[in-house]
Design an enzyme around this catalytic site. Structure first.
Site, PDB file in Angstrom:
ATOM      1  N   GLY A   1       0.804  -1.218   0.000  1.00 60.60           N
ATOM      2  CA  GLY A   1       0.000   0.000   0.000  1.00 60.60           C
ATOM      3  C   GLY A   1       0.836   1.267   0.000  1.00 60.60           C
TER       4      GLY A   1
ATOM      5  CE  LYS B   1     -10.089   6.779 -16.579  1.00 61.29           C
ATOM      6  NZ  LYS B   1     -10.191   8.249 -16.655  1.00 61.29           N
TER       7      LYS B   1
ATOM      8  CG  ASN C   1       0.830  -9.251  -4.355  1.00 57.91           C
ATOM      9  OD1 ASN C   1       1.678  -8.398  -4.626  1.00 57.91           O
ATOM     10  ND2 ASN C   1      -0.362  -8.930  -3.906  1.00 57.91           N
TER      11      ASN C   1
ATOM     12  NE  ARG D   1       3.322 -10.684  -0.981  1.00 61.42           N
ATOM     13  CZ  ARG D   1       2.126 -10.244  -0.608  1.00 61.42           C
ATOM     14  NH1 ARG D   1       1.310 -11.037   0.062  1.00 61.42           N
ATOM     15  NH2 ARG D   1       1.730  -9.023  -0.883  1.00 61.42           N
TER      16      ARG D   1
ATOM     17  NE  ARG E   1      -5.316  -8.364   5.585  1.00 65.24           N
ATOM     18  CZ  ARG E   1      -4.306  -8.095   4.763  1.00 65.24           C
ATOM     19  NH1 ARG E   1      -3.278  -7.366   5.195  1.00 65.24           N
ATOM     20  NH2 ARG E   1      -4.316  -8.516   3.527  1.00 65.24           N
TER      21      ARG E   1
HETATM   22  P1  ADP Z   1      -1.659  -9.012   0.774  1.00 58.91           P
HETATM   23  O1  ADP Z   1      -1.530  -8.632  -0.658  1.00 58.91           O
HETATM   24  O2  ADP Z   1      -1.343 -10.417   1.142  1.00 58.91           O
HETATM   25  O3  ADP Z   1      -2.892  -8.472   1.351  1.00 58.91           O
HETATM   26  P2  ADP Z   1      -0.193  -6.929   1.932  1.00 58.91           P
HETATM   27  O4  ADP Z   1      -0.014  -6.024   0.772  1.00 58.91           O
HETATM   28  O5  ADP Z   1      -1.104  -6.559   3.011  1.00 58.91           O
HETATM   29  O6  ADP Z   1      -0.489  -8.371   1.399  1.00 58.91           O
HETATM   30  O7  ADP Z   1       1.213  -7.252   2.517  1.00 58.91           O
HETATM   31  C1  ADP Z   1       1.435  -8.435   3.230  1.00 58.91           C
HETATM   32  C2  ADP Z   1       2.353  -8.168   4.359  1.00 58.91           C
HETATM   33  O8  ADP Z   1       3.594  -7.799   3.884  1.00 58.91           O
HETATM   34  C3  ADP Z   1       1.861  -7.090   5.275  1.00 58.91           C
HETATM   35  O9  ADP Z   1       2.137  -7.505   6.581  1.00 58.91           O
HETATM   36  C4  ADP Z   1       2.688  -5.887   4.887  1.00 58.91           C
HETATM   37  O10 ADP Z   1       2.954  -5.087   6.005  1.00 58.91           O
HETATM   38  C5  ADP Z   1       3.935  -6.524   4.357  1.00 58.91           C
HETATM   39  N1  ADP Z   1       4.495  -5.842   3.221  1.00 58.91           N
HETATM   40  C6  ADP Z   1       4.034  -5.850   1.969  1.00 58.91           C
HETATM   41  N2  ADP Z   1       4.829  -5.165   1.163  1.00 58.91           N
HETATM   42  C7  ADP Z   1       5.827  -4.698   1.906  1.00 58.91           C
HETATM   43  C8  ADP Z   1       6.989  -3.927   1.641  1.00 58.91           C
HETATM   44  N3  ADP Z   1       7.277  -3.471   0.440  1.00 58.91           N
HETATM   45  N4  ADP Z   1       7.808  -3.641   2.657  1.00 58.91           N
HETATM   46  C9  ADP Z   1       7.537  -4.093   3.870  1.00 58.91           C
HETATM   47  N5  ADP Z   1       6.474  -4.831   4.181  1.00 58.91           N
HETATM   48  C10 ADP Z   1       5.618  -5.141   3.222  1.00 58.91           C
HETATM   49  P1  ADP Z   2       0.412  -2.550  -3.517  1.00 62.46           P
HETATM   50  O1  ADP Z   2       1.559  -3.132  -4.273  1.00 62.46           O
HETATM   51  O2  ADP Z   2       0.825  -1.542  -2.534  1.00 62.46           O
HETATM   52  O3  ADP Z   2      -0.515  -3.595  -3.005  1.00 62.46           O
HETATM   53  P2  ADP Z   2      -1.552  -2.031  -5.611  1.00 62.46           P
HETATM   54  O4  ADP Z   2      -1.178  -1.574  -6.974  1.00 62.46           O
HETATM   55  O5  ADP Z   2      -1.980  -3.444  -5.453  1.00 62.46           O
HETATM   56  O6  ADP Z   2      -0.368  -1.691  -4.624  1.00 62.46           O
HETATM   57  O7  ADP Z   2      -2.711  -1.068  -5.074  1.00 62.46           O
HETATM   58  C1  ADP Z   2      -3.109  -1.085  -3.726  1.00 62.46           C
HETATM   59  C2  ADP Z   2      -4.481  -0.448  -3.614  1.00 62.46           C
HETATM   60  O8  ADP Z   2      -4.453   0.900  -4.087  1.00 62.46           O
HETATM   61  C3  ADP Z   2      -5.586  -1.111  -4.424  1.00 62.46           C
HETATM   62  O9  ADP Z   2      -6.162  -2.206  -3.762  1.00 62.46           O
HETATM   63  C4  ADP Z   2      -6.556   0.041  -4.604  1.00 62.46           C
HETATM   64  O10 ADP Z   2      -7.321   0.273  -3.439  1.00 62.46           O
HETATM   65  C5  ADP Z   2      -5.647   1.231  -4.790  1.00 62.46           C
HETATM   66  N1  ADP Z   2      -5.323   1.462  -6.217  1.00 62.46           N
HETATM   67  C6  ADP Z   2      -4.242   1.024  -6.873  1.00 62.46           C
HETATM   68  N2  ADP Z   2      -4.239   1.425  -8.154  1.00 62.46           N
HETATM   69  C7  ADP Z   2      -5.366   2.140  -8.343  1.00 62.46           C
HETATM   70  C8  ADP Z   2      -5.957   2.842  -9.448  1.00 62.46           C
HETATM   71  N3  ADP Z   2      -5.368   2.887 -10.635  1.00 62.46           N
HETATM   72  N4  ADP Z   2      -7.149   3.471  -9.244  1.00 62.46           N
HETATM   73  C9  ADP Z   2      -7.754   3.442  -8.049  1.00 62.46           C
HETATM   74  N5  ADP Z   2      -7.251   2.814  -6.964  1.00 62.46           N
HETATM   75  C10 ADP Z   2      -6.070   2.166  -7.093  1.00 62.46           C
HETATM   76 MG    MG Z   3      -1.581  -5.006  -4.127  1.00 58.75          MG
END
Ligand code: ADP
Ligand code: ADP
Ligand code: MG
Length: 462
Positions: free
Chosen positions: A166, A202, A291, A293, A339
């Site tokens: 995020g 976008k 992802n 993993r 969670r």
């Molecule tokens: P999921 O896609 O499984 O919902 P999250 O995006 O919530 O996963 O990330 C899974 C876990 O990994 C979380 O505990 C988050 O804090 C950690 N995490 C994810 N990306 C990173 C990152 N780039 N650096 C550190 N911790 C990360």
């Molecule tokens: P991360 O690697 O941190 O998980 P994501 O690309 O999966 O990043 O995006 C995390 C969250 O951010 C999504 O679940 C959504 O809520 C928001 N998001 C990401 N990209 C977009 C987009 N193009 N438009 C609107 N919301 C977005």
């Molecule tokens: Mg994501």
């Protein structure tokens, strides 16, 4: 090579989950732990443990050298990285392989390719998967992005190619903001992810987050249907469900088949998730990332399909072929995961580490609590605040929500503040019950009606 022994290079509830899965497969488990986790449930449960460093993650759970040395010392066959920490670190996967051990996950090349969000978008496009409209590749700044931004229109997102969890995402409303934010985003991404690369997307307004679970053995790829993860805070998932509600059979088919096509195009090996944004009005979905993993919310998929995803990924890593055929994966009922974090929802989610007392966990049919908690456990202040995940299963969505409300009402975690009151409020929210929400819903709702302190007290300390 079949895996006879496994080092778990992670902590918390996912370490417990992996120890359980490995032990059920007859695999000897070695739990790697930092000095802050010597007393953890995973260490207590595993057959053996090994100290990898002091509490700060950079010196323990993120220290590749220390983990490889510990694995060698214990003579394990394989290493499971869990999620977070080194789970999507290609250099780590490579170091494990170079040391003659098995990394439970895809190989380093696949992690590198799909972990780069810009490269992954390209993989998706080539596989015929619709992506969020945005830049073709990385962008250097506004000059390069101007034509694109004029075309797709504001607001746009500036995203870090190497981002995750995020973080590394900024929304900009106009050219002025773009010019100002872009260099800041680049230096932030460089500091946080070691890669300053950015791209532009976008903003898909009022979208839902829907993701597809996949399993691949390098030749064959199957999907285990989808999860709904739209209830988020700070772009992190809070409440997840499976299956996603209200999808027509044709949308579900197109969505799941697109994830399989993407994974097949890279001969994917392991468990993975393809994430999308879904515009329910247009019935259109757009790829956002992969992802490579196991994910936090994997249990909701396990509950509706009966597949043990962690066991499956360990078997695949050991060289076995997929044991499940696509036609045998079926959706049964509905599952929800909450969670539960050590945070105080009444004080803007202030972390609340400390000693747990009076722990009482309900159980019964269709109830699963994945946690590292035990009575008297001291939640350390050094890591992610996730304490556990309450997962329920019911014949349909309405009964799953109702069961979640009942189960959370009976769950007692004393001594620290938790997000249980937030989940109780979510379970009683009419919009949630109606399925009328999107990724910004929870934040908007919390901004309008913050949870009162009394609610936290009464619900949390029973
Ligand atoms: P999921 O896609 O499984 O919902 P999250 O995006 O919530 O996963 O990330 C899974 C876990 O990994 C979380 O505990 C988050 O804090 C950690 N995490 C994810 N990306 C990173 C990152 N780039 N650096 C550190 N911790 C990360
Ligand atoms: P991360 O690697 O941190 O998980 P994501 O690309 O999966 O990043 O995006 C995390 C969250 O951010 C999504 O679940 C959504 O809520 C928001 N998001 C990401 N990209 C977009 C987009 N193009 N438009 C609107 N919301 C977005
Ligand atoms: Mg994501």
């Amino acid at each position: 090579m079949a895996i006879g022994s496994l080092l778990i290079a992670n902590r918390g509830e996912i370490a417990v989950r992996i120890v359980r899965a490995a032990q059920a497969l007859g695999i000897r488990t070695v739990q790697a732990y930092s000095a802050a986790d010597a007393d953890s449930l995973a260490v207590r449960m595993a057959d053996d443990g090994v100290l990898i460093g002091p509490p700060p993650a950079a010196k323990s759970y993120l220290d590749i050298g220390a983990i490889i040395a510990a694995a060698k010392e214990k003579g394990v066959d394989a290493i499971h990285p869990g999620y977070g920490f080194l789970a999507e670190n290609a250099d780590f996967a490579e170091a494990v392989a170079d040391a003659g051990m098995i990394f439970v996950g895809p190989d380093a090349d696949a992690i590198r390719l799909l972990g780069d969000k810009v490269a992954a978008r390209e993989v998706a496009r080539k596989a015929g998967v619709p992506t969020v409209p945005g830049s073709e590749g990385r962008v250097a700044g506004l000059d390069e992005a101007r034509a694109l931004v004029e075309e797709i229109g504001f607001p746009v997102m500036i995203k870090a190619a190497a981002g995750g969890g995020g973080r590394g995402i900024r929304i900009v409303q106009d050219f002025e903001a773009f010019e100002k934010q872009f260099p800041q985003a680049a230096s932030e991404a460089r500091a946080a992810f070691g890669d300053g690369g950015l791209y532009v997307e976008k903003v898909i307004g009022n979208a839902r987050h829907i993701e597809v679970q996949i399993l691949g053995d390098g030749e064959n790829v199957i999907h285990c249907f989808e999860r709904e993860c739209s209830l988020q805070r700070r772009r992190q998932k809070v409440w997840e469900e499976a299956p996603a509600f209200g999808l027509s059979p044709s949308v579900r088919k197109a969505l799941t088949e697109s994830a399989v096509a993407l994974a097949k195009s890279v001969r994917y090996r392991g468990a993975g998730t393809v994430e999308y944004l879904y515009d329910a009005d247009a019935q259109a979905f757009y790829f956002i990332e992969v992802n490579t993993r196991i994910q936090v919310e994997h249990p909701v998929t396990e509950m509706i399909t009966g597949i043990d995803l962690v066991a499956e990924m360990i078997r695949i890593a050991g060289g076995e072929k997929l044991s499940i055929a696509q036609e045998d994966v079926r959706i049964k009922g509905h599952a929800i995961e909450c969670r539960i974090n050590a945070e105080d929802p009444a004080r803007n989610f202030l972390p609340s580490p400390g000693q747990v007392s009076g722990l009482s966990v309900p159980n019964g049919d269709g109830i699963r609590f994945d946690t590292m908690l035990y009575d008297g456990y001291v939640v350390p202040p050094f890591y992610d605040s996730l304490l556990g995940k309450m997962i329920v299963h019911g014949p349909d969505r309405a009964s799953a929500i109702w069961r979640m409300e009942e189960v959370l009402g009976a769950l007692a975690i004393g001594g620290i503040k938790t997000t249980v009151p937030l989940h109780l409020a979510i379970a009683a929210n009419p919009d949630v019950i109606a399925g009328a929400f999107h990724t910004k819903y929870l934040e908007n709702w919390l901004a309008g009606a913050p949870l009162s302190e009394t609610a936290t007290e009464t619900e949390n300390v029973r």
